[in-house]
Structures are given as C-alpha cells and as structure tokens.
Design a protein around this motif. Structure first.
Motif: not given
Length: 108
Positions: A64-65, A67-69, A71-72
């Motif tokens: 999750g982390m 994937a967040l990086v 996307v950002f």
C-alpha cells in the motif's frame, strides 16, 4: 513460488536502475532544456515504478505504501515538468531553432 518472485523482483530492480541511469546520462548529453526535461521525466518515472514494483514483490507487507508513492510520483512529475518547461521558456533557455511548433510565442 518465492524464488520466482525474487527473480522477477531482481529483474525489475535492474531494469529500473538501468532506466534511471539512462535518464541521468541523457541529462548530461542532450543539447537543450526541453530534451533534458523529456529525459528526466519519462525514463526516470518508469525506472522508479519498476524499482517500486521490485520492492512490492520483495516486501509484500508494504504494498500500500509503495503504491501510494507511485501514485504521488505519477501525479506530480508531469506538473513539475510543465512548470519547469514554462519557466525555462520565459527565461529564454529554450533553443527556438529546435522547436517544431511554438505555441507559447506571442502572436503579432
């Protein structure tokens, strides 16, 4: 199964590192600001995504982390490149003889 995922993660990591290296070399070799921006954004983002994919395959708990990086990074890199390109154009750092079309030129 774990060995296959480790091999895939290693392949993604090496490919991502090579893409990032090619972006760095292109920054030094390309002649003008816009070409350097192209080299700094596209292969670098793809290289980062491959490195993050390798990390996600290897560290399955932190998907999750990572994937967040990703996307950002994908949301901010085009905006940053656009702003740098506009600032470079206004500062006169763009070689106009290499432009195919100049959409920012003032119309007479």
């Amino acid at each position: 199964m774990n060995a296959a995922l480790d091999v895939l993660a290693a392949a993604c990591l090496i490919t991502g590192a090579l893409l990032t290296l090619s972006a760095g070399v292109a920054l030094l070799r390309f002649p003008d600001l816009l070409s350097r921006m192209h080299a700094a954004t596209k292969p670098q983002v793809l290289g980062l995504l491959l490195v993050l994919l390798a990390g996600a395959l290897r560290l399955r708990d932190h998907f999750g982390m990572l994937a967040l990086v990703a996307v950002f990074q994908m949301a901010t890199a085009p905006v940053a490149a656009h702003m740098i390109g506009r600032a470079g154009y206004r500062a006169g750092m763009v070689r106009r003889d290499l432009l195919v079309t100049d959409e920012l030129a003032e119309k007479p």
